[in-house]
Design an enzyme around this catalytic site. Structure first.
Site, short mmCIF file in Angstrom:
data_model
loop_
_atom_site.label_atom_id
_atom_site.label_comp_id
_atom_site.label_asym_id
_atom_site.label_seq_id
_atom_site.Cartn_x
_atom_site.Cartn_y
_atom_site.Cartn_z
N LYS A 12 22.41 -17.97 -11.02
CA LYS A 12 21.69 -19.24 -11.18
C LYS A 12 21.48 -19.57 -12.66
O LYS A 12 21.70 -20.70 -13.08
CB LYS A 12 20.29 -19.18 -10.53
CG LYS A 12 20.28 -19.03 -9.04
CD LYS A 12 18.85 -19.07 -8.49
CE LYS A 12 17.96 -17.93 -8.95
NZ LYS A 12 18.29 -16.62 -8.37
N ARG A 87 10.22 -20.71 -4.82
CA ARG A 87 10.63 -19.46 -4.20
C ARG A 87 9.87 -19.18 -2.91
O ARG A 87 10.12 -18.16 -2.27
CB ARG A 87 10.34 -18.31 -5.16
CG ARG A 87 11.55 -17.74 -5.86
CD ARG A 87 10.98 -16.75 -6.87
NE ARG A 87 11.89 -15.73 -7.25
CZ ARG A 87 12.68 -15.78 -8.32
NH1 ARG A 87 12.71 -16.84 -9.07
NH2 ARG A 87 13.43 -14.75 -8.63
N ARG A 126 23.52 -6.00 -16.15
CA ARG A 126 23.13 -7.21 -16.88
C ARG A 126 22.44 -6.88 -18.20
O ARG A 126 21.63 -5.98 -18.29
CB ARG A 126 22.19 -8.02 -15.98
CG ARG A 126 21.59 -9.22 -16.63
CD ARG A 126 21.27 -10.25 -15.61
NE ARG A 126 20.07 -9.94 -14.84
CZ ARG A 126 19.56 -10.77 -13.92
NH1 ARG A 126 20.17 -11.90 -13.66
NH2 ARG A 126 18.48 -10.45 -13.28
N ARG A 159 16.50 -6.12 -18.60
CA ARG A 159 15.17 -6.53 -18.16
C ARG A 159 14.47 -5.37 -17.47
O ARG A 159 15.11 -4.57 -16.80
CB ARG A 159 15.30 -7.71 -17.19
CG ARG A 159 15.37 -9.04 -17.89
CD ARG A 159 15.80 -10.15 -16.99
NE ARG A 159 15.20 -10.09 -15.64
CZ ARG A 159 15.43 -11.00 -14.71
NH1 ARG A 159 16.22 -12.03 -14.98
NH2 ARG A 159 14.88 -10.89 -13.54
N ARG A 170 13.27 -7.10 -4.84
CA ARG A 170 13.56 -8.52 -5.08
C ARG A 170 14.43 -9.11 -3.98
O ARG A 170 14.22 -10.25 -3.55
CB ARG A 170 14.24 -8.69 -6.45
CG ARG A 170 13.21 -8.64 -7.59
CD ARG A 170 13.81 -8.18 -8.90
NE ARG A 170 14.81 -9.07 -9.43
CZ ARG A 170 15.67 -8.72 -10.39
NH1 ARG A 170 15.64 -7.50 -10.90
NH2 ARG A 170 16.54 -9.59 -10.84
P1 ADP Z 1 15.92 -13.04 -10.52
O1 ADP Z 1 16.19 -14.37 -9.84
O2 ADP Z 1 17.15 -12.39 -11.05
O3 ADP Z 1 15.10 -12.11 -9.69
P2 ADP Z 1 14.03 -14.37 -12.36
O4 ADP Z 1 14.11 -14.29 -13.82
O5 ADP Z 1 14.24 -15.71 -11.72
O6 ADP Z 1 15.07 -13.30 -11.83
O7 ADP Z 1 12.60 -13.83 -11.86
C1 ADP Z 1 12.07 -12.60 -12.28
C2 ADP Z 1 10.70 -12.34 -11.65
O8 ADP Z 1 9.78 -13.37 -12.08
C3 ADP Z 1 10.65 -12.41 -10.14
O9 ADP Z 1 11.00 -11.18 -9.52
C4 ADP Z 1 9.15 -12.75 -9.91
O10 ADP Z 1 8.33 -11.63 -10.08
C5 ADP Z 1 8.87 -13.71 -11.03
N1 ADP Z 1 9.11 -15.11 -10.62
C6 ADP Z 1 10.05 -15.96 -11.12
N2 ADP Z 1 10.00 -17.16 -10.52
C7 ADP Z 1 8.99 -17.08 -9.60
C8 ADP Z 1 8.43 -17.98 -8.65
N3 ADP Z 1 8.89 -19.23 -8.49
N4 ADP Z 1 7.40 -17.53 -7.88
C9 ADP Z 1 6.90 -16.31 -8.00
N5 ADP Z 1 7.39 -15.40 -8.88
C10 ADP Z 1 8.42 -15.77 -9.67
#
Ligand code: ADP
Ligand code: ZN
Length: 213
Positions: A12, A87, A126, A159, A170
């Site tokens: 994404k 999400r 990554r 990360r 996740r």
């Molecule tokens: P990925 O999609 O690879 O898991 P992201 O960078 O989008 O990585 O998200 C990393 C973390 O940030 C998630 O596992 C969560 O803990 C938090 N996070 C990101 N976006 C949201 C959201 N919309 N709602 C709740 N937590 C979020």
């Protein structure tokens, strides 16, 4: 407003950055916003940190407040590419209400699909730039100089949530909480699907095609 959806590691962020240049709309990633809040040592950042490292979702109120503030900024008045938000169905509903108040709406939601085995190896290799959020991969997308970001020259790191255990959480969180959001947009006729298992350029072409109809 465009929503990009898909499991962790589907690409994404990579695609959102390419779309940003193509559409002239800012990429708004809640993951990036939360990571930068952590780096700044803000209260939101320290609250979110524990959830993120465990691979769990940060509470809705927190991310909704964060996104609201971000979408009020001048560069997002023509729209934005939302990456990693919403999400949960509650977040999707909060987004709808927030946008309606400004006479705006979600125009399309694109789901990037991929096989689960593929995302684990993508995430485990990554490398992420802490400064500009550019993403590389130790095997499939190496930086020109080992450990250094091609875009800004800063150090690349893994990360803290890119480890096997957090990835499992996740993926489970995605299935339980985020997949229902796919149905939410499908029922509104806004969902488009693109195969995220292809090369970066092929996925980007698929995305551009999906946005046309
Ligand atoms: P990925 O999609 O690879 O898991 P992201 O960078 O989008 O990585 O998200 C990393 C973390 O940030 C998630 O596992 C969560 O803990 C938090 N996070 C990101 N976006 C949201 C959201 N919309 N709602 C709740 N937590 C979020
Ligand atoms: Zn960088």
């Amino acid at each position: 407003m465009l929503v990009l959806m898909g499991p962790p590691g589907v690409g994404k962020g990579t695609q959102a950055a390419m779309l940003e240049a193509e559409l002239g709309l800012p990429q708004v990633s809640t993951g990036d916003l939360l990571r930068s809040a952590r780096r700044d040592g803000s209260e939101i950042g320290s609250l979110a940190g524990e959830y993120m490292d465990a691979g769990r979702l940060v509470p809705d109120e927190l991310v909704v407040a964060l996104i609201k503030r971000r979408l009020e900024r001048s560069d997002a008045q023509q729209g934005a590419i939302l990456d990693g938000f919403p999400r949960t169905v509650d977040q999707a509903e909060a987004l709808q209400t927030m946008l309606a108040e400004q006479n705006r709406q979600v125009d399309k939601a694109v789901l990037l699909t991929v096989k689960e085995e593929a995302v684990v190896s993508r995430i485990l290799g990554r490398l992420t730039c802490g400064s500009c959020s550019s993403v590389f991969h130790v095997k499939t997308n190496r930086p020109r100089i080992d450990g250094i970001c091609d875009s800004c020259g800063d150090k690349l790191e893994s990360r803290t949530d890119d480890n096997a255990e957090a990835i499992r959480t996740r993926l489970a969180t995605y299935r339980a909480s985020t997949e229902p959001v796919v149905g939410f947009y499908r029922s509104q006729g806004l969902l488009r699907e693109v195969d995220g298992g292809q090369t970066v350029d092929e996925v980007f072409q698929g995305l551009q095609g999906a946005l046309k109809h």
